[in-house]
Write a protein that holds these residues in place. Structure first.
Motif, PDB file in Angstrom:
ATOM      1  N   THR A 132       0.899  -1.530   0.191  1.00 60.05           N
ATOM      2  CA  THR A 132      -0.482   0.213   0.150  1.00 60.05           C
ATOM      3  C   THR A 132       1.262   1.123   0.111  1.00 60.05           C
ATOM      4  O   THR A 132       2.438   0.989  -0.203  1.00 60.05           O
ATOM      5  CB  THR A 132      -0.711  -0.018   1.057  1.00 60.05           C
ATOM      6  N   PRO A 133       0.362   2.639  -0.323  1.00 58.30           N
ATOM      7  CA  PRO A 133       0.893   3.628  -0.005  1.00 58.30           C
ATOM      8  C   PRO A 133       2.047   4.063   1.515  1.00 58.30           C
ATOM      9  O   PRO A 133       2.913   4.659   1.265  1.00 58.30           O
ATOM     10  CB  PRO A 133       0.185   4.499   0.464  1.00 58.30           C
ATOM     11  N   LEU A 134       1.459   2.526   2.894  1.00 56.07           N
ATOM     12  CA  LEU A 134       1.889   2.821   3.198  1.00 56.07           C
ATOM     13  C   LEU A 134       2.950   2.132   3.938  1.00 56.07           C
ATOM     14  O   LEU A 134       3.817   1.696   4.832  1.00 56.07           O
ATOM     15  CB  LEU A 134       1.299   2.859   4.509  1.00 56.07           C
ATOM     16  N   GLY A 135       3.291   1.245   2.642  1.00 51.15           N
ATOM     17  CA  GLY A 135       4.217   0.883   2.740  1.00 51.15           C
ATOM     18  C   GLY A 135       4.003  -0.894   2.249  1.00 51.15           C
ATOM     19  O   GLY A 135       2.982  -1.144   1.623  1.00 51.15           O
ATOM     20  N   SER A 136       4.988  -2.194   3.205  1.00 48.02           N
ATOM     21  CA  SER A 136       3.959  -3.888   3.016  1.00 48.02           C
ATOM     22  C   SER A 136       4.049  -4.186   3.486  1.00 48.02           C
ATOM     23  O   SER A 136       4.848  -4.227   4.986  1.00 48.02           O
ATOM     24  CB  SER A 136       5.471  -4.431   1.927  1.00 48.02           C
ATOM     25  N   VAL A 137       3.785  -5.853   3.372  1.00 50.57           N
ATOM     26  CA  VAL A 137       2.964  -6.240   5.422  1.00 50.57           C
ATOM     27  C   VAL A 137       3.162  -7.717   4.250  1.00 50.57           C
ATOM     28  O   VAL A 137       2.329  -8.292   3.273  1.00 50.57           O
ATOM     29  CB  VAL A 137       1.663  -6.314   5.304  1.00 50.57           C
ATOM     30  N   SER A 138       4.369  -8.388   5.180  1.00 46.40           N
ATOM     31  CA  SER A 138       4.621 -10.029   4.652  1.00 46.40           C
ATOM     32  C   SER A 138       3.331 -10.576   4.837  1.00 46.40           C
ATOM     33  O   SER A 138       2.068 -10.498   5.990  1.00 46.40           O
ATOM     34  CB  SER A 138       5.490 -10.995   5.442  1.00 46.40           C
ATOM     35  N   VAL A 139       2.499 -11.498   3.527  1.00 48.34           N
ATOM     36  CA  VAL A 139       1.450 -12.857   4.204  1.00 48.34           C
ATOM     37  C   VAL A 139       2.403 -13.848   4.798  1.00 48.34           C
ATOM     38  O   VAL A 139       3.326 -14.881   4.706  1.00 48.34           O
ATOM     39  CB  VAL A 139       1.265 -13.435   2.527  1.00 48.34           C
ATOM     40  N   ASP A 140       1.769 -14.474   5.861  1.00 44.03           N
ATOM     41  CA  ASP A 140       2.135 -15.679   6.488  1.00 44.03           C
ATOM     42  C   ASP A 140       1.640 -16.803   5.755  1.00 44.03           C
ATOM     43  O   ASP A 140       0.924 -17.727   5.969  1.00 44.03           O
ATOM     44  CB  ASP A 140       1.005 -15.606   8.438  1.00 44.03           C
ATOM     45  N   GLU A 141       2.942 -16.972   5.298  1.00 44.52           N
ATOM     46  CA  GLU A 141       3.013 -18.328   3.968  1.00 44.52           C
ATOM     47  C   GLU A 141       2.087 -19.766   5.030  1.00 44.52           C
ATOM     48  O   GLU A 141       1.392 -20.865   4.510  1.00 44.52           O
ATOM     49  CB  GLU A 141       4.323 -18.567   4.077  1.00 44.52           C
ATOM     50  N   SER A 142       3.319 -19.680   6.411  1.00 48.02           N
ATOM     51  CA  SER A 142       3.058 -20.424   6.927  1.00 48.02           C
ATOM     52  C   SER A 142       1.437 -20.929   7.117  1.00 48.02           C
ATOM     53  O   SER A 142       0.855 -22.041   7.278  1.00 48.02           O
ATOM     54  CB  SER A 142       4.013 -21.158   8.062  1.00 48.02           C
ATOM     55  N   VAL A 143       0.625 -20.174   7.997  1.00 45.48           N
ATOM     56  CA  VAL A 143      -0.508 -20.163   7.827  1.00 45.48           C
ATOM     57  C   VAL A 143      -1.594 -20.589   6.935  1.00 45.48           C
ATOM     58  O   VAL A 143      -2.469 -21.186   6.751  1.00 45.48           O
ATOM     59  CB  VAL A 143      -0.824 -19.038   8.848  1.00 45.48           C
ATOM     60  N   ALA A 144      -1.144 -20.055   6.161  1.00 49.69           N
ATOM     61  CA  ALA A 144      -1.957 -20.070   4.709  1.00 49.69           C
ATOM     62  C   ALA A 144      -1.315 -21.585   4.204  1.00 49.69           C
ATOM     63  O   ALA A 144      -3.011 -22.082   3.560  1.00 49.69           O
ATOM     64  CB  ALA A 144      -0.821 -19.156   3.463  1.00 49.69           C
ATOM     65  N   ASN A 145      -0.411 -22.500   4.074  1.00 55.58           N
ATOM     66  CA  ASN A 145      -0.340 -23.627   3.382  1.00 55.58           C
ATOM     67  C   ASN A 145      -1.254 -24.854   5.172  1.00 55.58           C
ATOM     68  O   ASN A 145      -2.047 -25.469   4.396  1.00 55.58           O
ATOM     69  CB  ASN A 145       0.902 -23.937   3.883  1.00 55.58           C
ATOM     70  N   SER A 146      -0.902 -24.008   5.883  1.00 53.48           N
ATOM     71  CA  SER A 146      -2.029 -24.860   6.999  1.00 53.48           C
ATOM     72  C   SER A 146      -3.480 -24.910   7.052  1.00 53.48           C
ATOM     73  O   SER A 146      -3.751 -25.999   6.948  1.00 53.48           O
ATOM     74  CB  SER A 146      -1.704 -24.217   8.373  1.00 53.48           C
ATOM     75  N   LEU A 147      -3.912 -23.949   6.906  1.00 47.66           N
ATOM     76  CA  LEU A 147      -5.290 -23.196   6.526  1.00 47.66           C
ATOM     77  C   LEU A 147      -5.605 -24.541   5.289  1.00 47.66           C
ATOM     78  O   LEU A 147      -6.547 -25.004   5.766  1.00 47.66           O
ATOM     79  CB  LEU A 147      -5.692 -22.175   6.076  1.00 47.66           C
ATOM     80  N   VAL A 148      -5.035 -24.242   4.228  1.00 49.77           N
ATOM     81  CA  VAL A 148      -5.120 -24.769   2.749  1.00 49.77           C
ATOM     82  C   VAL A 148      -5.232 -26.458   3.325  1.00 49.77           C
ATOM     83  O   VAL A 148      -5.715 -27.690   3.105  1.00 49.77           O
ATOM     84  CB  VAL A 148      -4.703 -24.687   1.636  1.00 49.77           C
ATOM     85  N   ASP A 149      -4.268 -27.346   3.648  1.00 51.76           N
ATOM     86  CA  ASP A 149      -4.622 -28.198   4.535  1.00 51.76           C
ATOM     87  C   ASP A 149      -5.275 -29.450   5.407  1.00 51.76           C
ATOM     88  O   ASP A 149      -6.318 -30.466   5.255  1.00 51.76           O
ATOM     89  CB  ASP A 149      -3.211 -28.098   4.867  1.00 51.76           C
ATOM     90  N   THR A 150      -6.059 -28.038   5.991  1.00 48.13           N
ATOM     91  CA  THR A 150      -6.963 -28.711   7.530  1.00 48.13           C
ATOM     92  C   THR A 150      -7.383 -28.196   6.721  1.00 48.13           C
ATOM     93  O   THR A 150      -8.877 -28.637   7.160  1.00 48.13           O
ATOM     94  CB  THR A 150      -7.060 -27.227   8.480  1.00 48.13           C
TER      95      THR A 150
END
Length: 274
Positions: free
Chosen positions: A102-120
């Motif tokens: 965004t214009p205020l900077g960048s925020v990281s996506v939590d890759e580990s939780v993303a994968n965990s949710l898809v697996d669950t």
């Protein structure tokens, strides 16, 4: 893959200083909550229900929820669940990795939780397409950056499939994958769309009452039987299904209060689930 902003310059200012000043004014203005967020430490996990229209219309209403959530401290992770307005991508789309800018900077996506949710929860899929042109999640991130600063990650989830059972199961899956973590869950939704003031107030009140009582059945009854055109009913149901806390309605407003067009209003609500 990084996600570039598509709503900057339309839903909110594109210049960083203008955006920061604008959000500050949303908090401190007479229409807003009247004070700035200042999270300290971490007390408990909370949920927020916030609108996603242009900041000029719904920003002060959203500010009430961000201020209320900030009183419970700063999370490590913010799950942002928004409806799919574009029709692109998967039915339940989880952004996999990288940065949201965004214009205020960048925020990281939590890759580990993303994968965990898809697996669950197998109906969820790692997917970029649903998010690229969708505003409902993006407009929350500058609020989060203003409120929390840096040092948090996000998990963006875009819902095309908002059926009741799906939303409930997604909430249950989030409860599992978030166990032991310090988090917020943000449900992004507007209320009824493009009817006159009297009907807007009537239909919005149905949703407000249902959310306040935590009654998911009443939300779907309002959407199905009363034709309430709330766009993120599944997002709110997902949040309520995590059983994170008790909903507290903070603010209701309409677009007509700004545009003075009371024939084609959109309703907005903010709430804290804590």
């Amino acid at each position: 893959m990084d996600r570039k902003p598509i709503a900057a310059g339309s839903f909110y200012p594109s210049d960083p200083e203008d955006l920061r000043d604008y959000i500050r004014d949303l908090f401190t203005s007479k229409r807003g909550p009247g004070e700035l967020p200042d999270p300290d430490g971490f007390k408990k996990n909370v949920g927020l229900i916030v609108p996603h229209a242009g900041y000029v219309y719904s920003g002060t209403t959203a500010a009430y929820a961000y201020l209320a959530a900030s009183e419970f401290g700063k999370p490590d992770l913010v799950v942002i669940i928004g409806p799919n307005h574009t029709g692109h991508g998967k039915q339940l789309s989880v952004w996999p990795m990288g940065l949201w800018k965004t214009p205020l900077g960048s925020v990281s996506v939590d890759e580990s939780v993303a994968n965990s949710l898809v697996d669950t929860f197998h109906p969820c899929a790692l997917d970029y397409e649903a998010h690229v042109f969708e505003h409902s999640i993006e407009v929350q991130i500058p609020f989060l950056q203003f409120t929390l600063g840096t040092g948090f990650k996000i998990l963006p989830i875009c819902m095309m499939d908002q059926r009741k059972d799906v939303a409930r199961e997604l909430g249950n899956a989030l409860r599992k994958v978030l166990s032991g973590k310090r988090f917020w869950i943000v449900a992004s939704t507007d209320l009824n769309h493009y009817e006159d003031h009297e009907m807007t107030i009537y239909k919005d009140k149905l949703i407000i009452n249902a959310v306040e009582s935590g009654n998911i059945e009443e939300i779907y009854d309002a959407v199905d039987k009363e034709n309430v055109t709330m766009c993120g009913f599944g997002c709110v149901t997902t949040l309520l299904s995590t059983e994170i806390g008790t909903p507290k309605i903070l603010k209701h407003s309409t677009s007509g209060e700004i545009s003075e067009d009371f024939d084609q209003e959109v309703g907005y609500m903010s709430a804290c689930v804590c």
